[in-house]
Design a protein around this motif. Sequence first.
Motif, mmCIF file in Angstrom:
data_model
loop_
_atom_site.group_PDB
_atom_site.id
_atom_site.type_symbol
_atom_site.label_atom_id
_atom_site.label_comp_id
_atom_site.label_asym_id
_atom_site.label_seq_id
_atom_site.Cartn_x
_atom_site.Cartn_y
_atom_site.Cartn_z
ATOM 1 N N CYS A 25 -5.950 1.880 -3.030
ATOM 2 C CA CYS A 25 -7.191 0.378 -3.049
ATOM 3 C C CYS A 25 -6.812 0.194 -1.659
ATOM 4 C CB CYS A 25 -7.143 -0.102 -4.419
ATOM 5 S SG CYS A 25 -9.088 -0.961 -3.698
ATOM 6 N N ALA B 189 0.869 -1.644 0.022
ATOM 7 C CA ALA B 189 0.146 0.016 -0.224
ATOM 8 C C ALA B 189 0.497 1.100 -0.473
ATOM 9 C CB ALA B 189 -1.119 0.146 1.294
ATOM 10 N N LYS C 211 -7.650 -3.162 -0.964
ATOM 11 C CA LYS C 211 -6.779 -3.789 -0.499
ATOM 12 C C LYS C 211 -5.999 -4.204 0.575
ATOM 13 C CE LYS C 211 -7.663 -4.394 -5.040
ATOM 14 N NZ LYS C 211 -7.370 -5.895 -6.087
ATOM 15 N N ARG C 212 -5.470 -3.389 1.156
ATOM 16 C CA ARG C 212 -5.136 -3.348 2.133
ATOM 17 C C ARG C 212 -4.806 -4.599 3.363
ATOM 18 N NH1 ARG C 212 -5.777 2.445 2.119
ATOM 19 N NH2 ARG C 212 -3.113 3.241 1.727
ATOM 20 N N HIS D 107 -1.067 -1.823 -4.323
ATOM 21 C CA HIS D 107 -2.069 -1.481 -3.600
ATOM 22 C C HIS D 107 -2.281 0.501 -2.730
ATOM 23 C CE1 HIS D 107 -2.589 -6.021 -2.742
ATOM 24 N NE2 HIS D 107 -2.645 -5.619 -4.545
ATOM 25 N N THR E 291 -0.789 -1.110 -10.636
ATOM 26 C CA THR E 291 -2.077 -2.024 -9.983
ATOM 27 C C THR E 291 -1.772 -3.127 -10.622
ATOM 28 O OG1 THR E 291 -2.833 -1.368 -12.282
ATOM 29 C CG2 THR E 291 -3.652 -0.662 -10.393
#
Length: 180
Positions: A92, A83, A95-96, A89, A164
């Motif tokens: 987003c 992340a 998606k963590r 990630h 991504t």
Amino acid sequence: ACYNVSFKSGENVDQDLRVELALRKYGFASFTDYLIAACRMAIADGLLPAVNVGGLKRTDMKKVKPYISYLEYPLESISPRMAKKGMPHQICAGKRPEVRIRVLRQAGQLRIPVTTGILVGMGETRKERYQALEMLLQLHRRYGNIQEVFVRPCRTVSSAEGVTPRADPAGDASAMVDTV
């Protein structure tokens, strides 16, 4: 013979104003209501609905549960590094790892069958891949609802939105072999 139909969307589709307006136009109060209607239509046609629609809230999971055969919700990675800026990630929050694990736990508590897994090739380490698989094993031992775990190759792609992960059948063959 039984056939599955898979309903898929991106993360937080219900927060997109265009989606909200389209749903209202067709008489749906929420994305979850639309999803339930689609699942009911599939069932009426003899199909088994599965959903992969991002991180459903617990209340939405409860509503959808009677109409799905399973939930597809990939852990993808257990690494918080994914992340960080420049990582897959970054853009987003859904998606963590802590979010993904929470949703998988809630599905377990609600006894919803789940297909989940990890992605290989996002920049994760061997240790992180094993930790992710170990987390999935722990969740399954606790709740018993994980029906399938995939190990899927991917590659990262840069775009205007950021970096991504994308499916890549070729992937990093040595990392795949090392993982499985």
